[in-house]
Enzyme design. Structure first.
Site, PDB file in Angstrom:
ATOM      1  N   GLY A  78      93.975  34.088 -11.547  1.00  0.00           N
ATOM      2  CA  GLY A  78      93.105  34.969 -10.779  1.00  0.00           C
ATOM      3  C   GLY A  78      93.868  35.546  -9.604  1.00  0.00           C
ATOM      4  CG  LEU A  79      91.995  38.461  -7.021  1.00  0.00           C
ATOM      5  CD1 LEU A  79      90.962  38.871  -5.980  1.00  0.00           C
ATOM      6  CD2 LEU A  79      92.915  39.623  -7.338  1.00  0.00           C
TER       7      LEU A  79
ATOM      8  N   GLY B 217      96.238  32.872  -7.996  1.00  0.00           N
ATOM      9  CA  GLY B 217      97.323  32.454  -8.874  1.00  0.00           C
ATOM     10  C   GLY B 217      98.270  33.572  -9.239  1.00  0.00           C
TER      11      GLY B 217
ATOM     12  CB  SER C 203      77.718  44.052  -5.457  1.00  0.00           C
ATOM     13  OG  SER C 203      78.330  44.130  -4.183  1.00  0.00           O
TER      14      SER C 203
ATOM     15  NE  ARG D  59      77.539  36.740  -0.601  1.00  0.00           N
ATOM     16  CZ  ARG D  59      78.625  36.825  -1.356  1.00  0.00           C
ATOM     17  NH1 ARG D  59      79.199  35.717  -1.809  1.00  0.00           N
ATOM     18  NH2 ARG D  59      79.141  37.999  -1.660  1.00  0.00           N
TER      19      ARG D  59
ATOM     20  CG  HIS E  52      78.337  33.990  -6.172  1.00  0.00           C
ATOM     21  ND1 HIS E  52      78.713  34.744  -7.265  1.00  0.00           N
ATOM     22  CD2 HIS E  52      79.048  34.490  -5.124  1.00  0.00           C
ATOM     23  CE1 HIS E  52      79.614  35.643  -6.904  1.00  0.00           C
ATOM     24  NE2 HIS E  52      79.844  35.506  -5.617  1.00  0.00           N
TER      25      HIS E  52
ATOM     26  CB  SER F 188      85.722  35.013  -2.517  1.00  0.00           C
ATOM     27  OG  SER F 188      85.294  36.226  -3.108  1.00  0.00           O
TER      28      SER F 188
END
Length: 661
Positions: free
Chosen positions: A61-62, A64, A303, A350, A425, A464
């Site tokens: 992912g971002l 890694g 979103s 959130r 989430h 994130s």
């Protein structure tokens, strides 16, 4: 001296309290100078020596992919692993709304310090100051990096990068690419990594799942992985290991995560001695498409950026809940977030937005079909935005999100208000790491959502992607070299006792799962675990409920190892076997999450204990008792976990109860 106090809870002693821990890597001095000092003080590795050093990175992912690209570019030999058929299938691709950075392009009062403050406050003062300030500091570099890669961020009429707001802040600092930000950022990191694959510095292993960590003489030296196509068990050795394998939200079964997302990589490391930090800190996202029935295997995120222009409301009267929302007069609508939190309105964090949606539905004012005894939905209405913006302008910002919603529900949100409800989430907990992102096992690092370090008890939206790219592009490459500078380390042989033991443990576990030959499917156990977790360790938690959950999970885990049915064999593609290993780890994690939530007798961020709330239902912290990171050590098979406390010290931000009113 170790404090061996035990908590007398159902099932015997739940945990013991071990020695306190601390992050000793962060330098002293003014916080705005710490990262510069740390980079200078860290040892260097000369280019010739880098070619002799190897790093395993689990996850593409971002975090890694960016780490692999950066370390490969520096000249290290990198082995990159992912269980998907392509690194581009990593779950980072699903992120929608944006990425934060303190650029202050709008001149609306933003700054590095304000991003730092908003993040600590948003996490309800349960994150480590030093790590969070560094995140805010390097955030601006991320945008420059991604623009140089060609990431197509939205731009304003004059061609400058555009921004929008997200929950928990009063400035516009979120860069975005419509509702596809994660996908576009991942393509940038992926192409940077593939460049290094072509250059020969990064070796790529797709369809490989890490099933064990290899620890030799107290240091992380490799992994045991299974080739998911052939079933072959492989040994991979290196000088250091980086886990960038994401979060554990699928412990709840239903979540916004891809169905393959799992905890196995980090949980295997935890069982080998790595501390697991704050496992009970999980995030419920307020804007998801509501559950439609028992047939679902995942939920769909809408979103948070939609809260910029959409207004959230429910009917004031219960009798209006089954009406067409367009037939409910303006004066009969309760825009409850705007009413309760006038300063932030629909842009509250959130955790707060999620709990308030639950409260509205619990009062009987939810909308949509009945789910059990309640309607589980609230409206997200764009009629006001459409009165001041053209349809083309709205579609330019949210069009693909609207189209996704319409394809799933059959309703056009430009005409009929969206229905949303909270869903699992993100997970703020993860492997405990120090300032260098190193776990308590030397040579083992954790990046992105796999670590606990930046978000405290609640993550602000659009942070994130910021953390993942900060860790991968800028933080990890500057900290792991401090460890690698002491290498090359003594070579490890595949027949070393620790390596053989790790491999045999994987083979034995697989053999056991295949030999049980019970009557229940893996999915049935996963779904039952998810129901327990959502009911008793979800949006609201009580002592009674958590104790009950622990008993239920223990009984379910016992039945799993007696009665699960895993089809197929080990020497071929076997998705049933893959799921079984992951669910076995989720069962152990779920128990620890409930123990962590039970021991933390306060409310903070996404962890809401019903016994600890203000008169108006807000989270009530107890800083004198719980201003610490809960870092859990594996207690061995059948043993009680060990709690190590890292005191949170605030020198640059004042501790106070959160308020968004």
């Amino acid at each position: 001296m170790t404090d061996t106090q035990t908590q007398d809870l159902p099932g015997g002693d739940m945990f013991t309290v071990g020695e306190p821990i601390a992050d000793t890597k962060a330098p002293g001095g003014p916080i705005e100078q710490m990262w510069t000092t740390a980079k200078f003080d860290n040892k260097l590795v000369n280019p010739a020596n880098r070619r002799k050093l190897s790093v395993i990175i689990v996850g593409t992912g971002l975090a890694g992919a960016s780490a692999a690209a950066t370390l490969g570019e520096a000249g290290y030999h990198v082995k990159s692993f992912c269980y998907q058929d392509s690194p581009r299938r990593a779950h980072s691709i699903a992120a929608q709304g944006g990425i934060n950075a303190a650029k202050n392009y709008n001149d609306d009062g933003d700054s590095t310090y304000r991003l730092f403050y908003d993040t600590v406050k948003g996490g309800d003062y349960r994150s480590r100051e030093t790590n969070v300030y560094r995140l805010a500091e390097v955030s601006t570099n991320i945008i420059d990096q991604c623009v140089a890669q060609g990431v197509p961020f939205a731009r304003d009429y004059g061609g400058l990068l555009d921004n929008r707001s997200f929950g928990g802040v009063q400035v516009a600092r979120t860069f975005y690419a419509r509702g596809q930000t994660g996908q576009q950022l991942l393509i940038g990191a992926y192409q940077a990594m593939e460049r290094q694959v072509a250059a020969g510095t990064v070796e790529q292993f797709t369809r490989h799942e890490m099933l064990e960590l290899i620890v030799v003489k107290g240091k992380a030296r490799g992994i045991i992985a299974r080739d998911m196509v052939t079933g072959e068990i492989e040994t991979h050795l290196a000088d250091a290991v980086v886990l960038a394998s994401g979060g554990y939200g699928n412990v709840f079964f239903l979540s916004t995560n891809a169905m393959g997302c799992n905890v196995t990589a980090t949980w295997r490391a935890h069982r080998k001695g790595a501390y697991f930090g704050n496992p009970c800190y999980t995030q419920i996202h307020p804007t998801c498409i509501p559950v439609s029935g028992d047939h679902q295997s995942k939920l769909t995120l809408m979103s948070e950026s939609l809260r910029n222009d959409g207004r959230i409301w429910v009917p004031k009267r219960r009798e209006d809940c089954d009406k067409d929302p367009r037939d409910i007069a303006e004066e009969d609508r309760d825009y409850y977030l705007e009413r309760i939190y006038p300063a932030f309105g629909n842009l509250v964090p959130r955790d707060i937005a999620s709990r308030q949606a639950k409260y509205m539905c619990d009062e009987g004012r939810g909308v949509g079909p009945m789910v059990g005894d309640f309607r589980r939905g609230v409206y997200l209405d764009f009629s006001d935005a459409l009165s001041r913006m053209t349809r083309e302008q709205i579609d330019a910002k949210y069009g693909n999100l609207f189209d996704m919603y319409q394809r799933i529900t059959g309703e056009d949100p430009r005409v009929v208000p969206m229905r949303i409800y909270p869903a699992v989430h993100y997970t703020m907990g993860g492997l405990w790491v120090d300032y260098d992102l190193e776990t308590n096992i030397p040579g083992l690092y954790a990046a992105g959502e796999a670590n606990f370090s930046d978000h405290g008890a609640n993550r602000l939206g659009a942070s994130s992607l910021m953390q993942c790219l900060a860790d991968g592009y800028f933080v990890l490459p500057n900290t792991i070299r401090n460890y690698l500078a002491s290498g090359p380390y003594e070579p490890v042989s595949e027949d070393a006792p620790e390596v053989v033991e790790a491999r045999q443990s994987v083979e034995s576990r697989i053999s056991t799962l295949l030999s049980i030959n019970g009557e229940r499917s893996v999915d049935s156990f996963h779904k039952e675990l998810g129901n327990i977790m959502w009911e008793y360790c979800g949006m609201e938690r009580t002592e009674e409920g958590l104790r009950k959950a622990i008993d239920l999970i223990r009984a379910l885990k016992d039945e799993f190892w007696r009665n699960v049915r895993v089809l197929g064999s080990a020497d071929t593609l076997n998705q049933s076997l893959e799921k079984a290993g992951r669910v076995a780890d989720f069962l152990e994690l779920g128990e620890l999450m409930c123990i962590d939530a039970l021991h933390r007798r306060e409310s903070c961020g996404g962890h809401f204990r019903a016994e600890s709330q203000t008169e108006d239902g807000e989270a009530l912290r107890h800083d004198e008792e719980f201003a610490y990171v809960a870092a859990w050590e594996f207690g061995g098979e059948g043993g009680a976990p060990v709690l190590h406390k890292e005191d949170l010290v605030y020198n640059f931000i004042e501790l106070k109860q959160r308020s968004y009113k």
